[in-house]
Design a protein around this motif. Structure first.
Motif, PDB file in Angstrom:
ATOM      1  N   LEU A 204     -12.328  75.740  -4.281  1.00  0.00           N
ATOM      2  CA  LEU A 204     -13.530  76.285  -3.712  1.00  0.00           C
ATOM      3  C   LEU A 204     -15.090  75.842  -4.542  1.00  0.00           C
ATOM      4  O   LEU A 204     -16.098  75.626  -4.114  1.00  0.00           O
ATOM      5  CB  LEU A 204     -13.641  77.475  -3.407  1.00  0.00           C
ATOM      6  N   ARG A 205     -14.498  75.276  -5.872  1.00  0.00           N
ATOM      7  CA  ARG A 205     -15.574  75.144  -7.100  1.00  0.00           C
ATOM      8  C   ARG A 205     -16.618  74.061  -6.508  1.00  0.00           C
ATOM      9  O   ARG A 205     -17.724  74.210  -6.682  1.00  0.00           O
ATOM     10  CB  ARG A 205     -15.003  74.825  -8.286  1.00  0.00           C
ATOM     11  N   PRO A 206     -16.122  72.979  -5.804  1.00  0.00           N
ATOM     12  CA  PRO A 206     -16.989  71.865  -5.609  1.00  0.00           C
ATOM     13  C   PRO A 206     -18.321  72.344  -4.377  1.00  0.00           C
ATOM     14  O   PRO A 206     -19.507  72.110  -4.723  1.00  0.00           O
ATOM     15  CB  PRO A 206     -16.297  70.728  -4.994  1.00  0.00           C
ATOM     16  N   TYR A 207     -17.779  73.121  -3.555  1.00  0.00           N
ATOM     17  CA  TYR A 207     -18.592  73.710  -2.708  1.00  0.00           C
ATOM     18  C   TYR A 207     -19.665  74.693  -3.380  1.00  0.00           C
ATOM     19  O   TYR A 207     -20.609  74.981  -3.030  1.00  0.00           O
ATOM     20  CB  TYR A 207     -18.059  74.310  -1.543  1.00  0.00           C
ATOM     21  N   ALA A 208     -19.033  75.870  -4.227  1.00  0.00           N
ATOM     22  CA  ALA A 208     -19.834  76.631  -4.766  1.00  0.00           C
ATOM     23  C   ALA A 208     -20.945  75.890  -5.604  1.00  0.00           C
ATOM     24  O   ALA A 208     -21.999  76.433  -5.731  1.00  0.00           O
ATOM     25  CB  ALA A 208     -18.897  77.173  -5.784  1.00  0.00           C
ATOM     26  N   ALA A 209     -20.595  74.668  -6.413  1.00  0.00           N
ATOM     27  CA  ALA A 209     -21.474  73.957  -6.941  1.00  0.00           C
ATOM     28  C   ALA A 209     -22.695  73.527  -6.389  1.00  0.00           C
ATOM     29  O   ALA A 209     -23.886  73.557  -6.504  1.00  0.00           O
ATOM     30  CB  ALA A 209     -21.068  72.804  -7.971  1.00  0.00           C
TER      31      ALA A 209
END
Length: 318
Positions: A204-209
């Motif tokens: 999920l980190r790319p979307y969180a960024a």
């Protein structure tokens, strides 16, 4: 047999002075009125294409709502040969006014549903309009998405000697995590909750960024936390249902069936697609979601009034 030409679009809707209106587009090349839609770019997910085409053809910013009936019809391909075009549609509440138009559209017109039915040039486009009206009459046109995500492909357990919670995504998994970001964006996901395991958080980190949002981790969504306290996973999902905010949960293969069964209990039996939604949830729980799969549940209402009206499954390319 030639594969169908994939295309995606939306039926943008709004309320004006309490009246339901939908947006039609006019194409001067064909002198017709229809819904905003267009072909998928290579490697593009259907929902991502639907949002992109809507923005390009109407200048409206939308987040996808419940899926609508699709359509198939014959067109001429690039070589002038007959081909089948497959279009998938979503309801999409308009979140911004229309700006300057691009592409091949010269006019966007908001009409009430009766005027829209009269103005549409193709009988097949009335299938989506009828579905919009049915949902509105049932009070389930306004929905919010809750996405369940199984972490993307990670380094194998057998080749990782350190703490399993720190086992990272591999190259395939990182590529899938990047692809998941625009998919979640298409649904307007705003809240992100994950197992603390690195392979889940990094999915999920790319979307969180992209979103500039916090990524919240919950021990109850990890394999270890679920084994110790099985009820915690469904508790975390229940809190999101209470909030009613577009959200995504990323967890593990052994944990997700618990969450899927919690969603199954919310299926609205009065929905026309209730059997399909229930079957999709049971199949995902029985067979396990694929690594990097995103299952989107569309819910109307929140808390004790929440009703699940549709389910979509988006698998990574094989």
């Amino acid at each position: 047999m030639t594969a169908p030409i994939p295309a995606a679009g939306t039926v943008p809707w709004r309320r004006r002075r309490g009246q339901l209106e939908v947006a039609l587009v006019h194409r001067p090349k064909y002198d017709d009125w229809s819904w905003a839609k267009g072909k998928l770019d290579p490697g593009e997910d259907w929902p991502v294409a639907a949002v992109r085409e809507t923005r390009e053809e109407t200048a409206l910013a939308v987040g996808l709502g419940r899926p609508l009936p699709g359509s198939e019809y014959t067109v001429l391909d690039g070589a002038g040969q007959p081909a089948t075009k497959e279009v998938r549609y979503w309801a999409a509440e308009a979140t911004s006014p229309a700006g300057p138009l691009e592409n091949e559209i010269d006019e966007v017109r908001w009409l009430d549903v009766i005027a829209a039915s009269d103005r549409l040039d193709y009988a097949r486009d009335r299938d989506q309009l009828r579905a919009i009206v049915r949902a509105d009459n049932a009070g389930t046109l306004t929905t919010w998405p809750l996405a369940l995500v199984r972490h993307a492909h990670a380094v194998g357990r057998g080749s990782w000697a350190a703490d399993d919670q720190k086992r990272p995504l591999d190259d395939v998994g990182r590529a899938r995590a990047a692809d998941i970001a625009p998919l979640l964006a298409a649904y307007g996901i705003r809240r992100l909750v994950s197992s603390p395991s690195l392979r889940c958080a990094d999915t999920l980190r790319p979307y969180a960024a992209h979103l500039g949002a916090a990524l919240r981790t919950k021990d109850g969504l990890s394999e270890e936390g679920y084994a110790a306290q099985p009820a915690r996973a469904a508790h975390h999902l229940g809190r999101l249902v209470e909030r009613g905010t577009p959200a995504a949960i990323c967890s593990h293969g052994p944990v997700l069936p618990e969450l899927l069964m919690a969603l199954l209990a919310l299926v609205d039996p009065d929905e026309p697609e209730a059997d399909l939604a229930g079957a999709a949830l049971r199949a995902a729980a029985r067979d396990k979601m694929g690594k990097g799969e995103v299952l989107v549940a569309h819910l109307a209402g929140s808390g004790a009034q929440a009703r699940l009206v549709a389910v979509e499954r988006h698998l990574p390319p094989s």
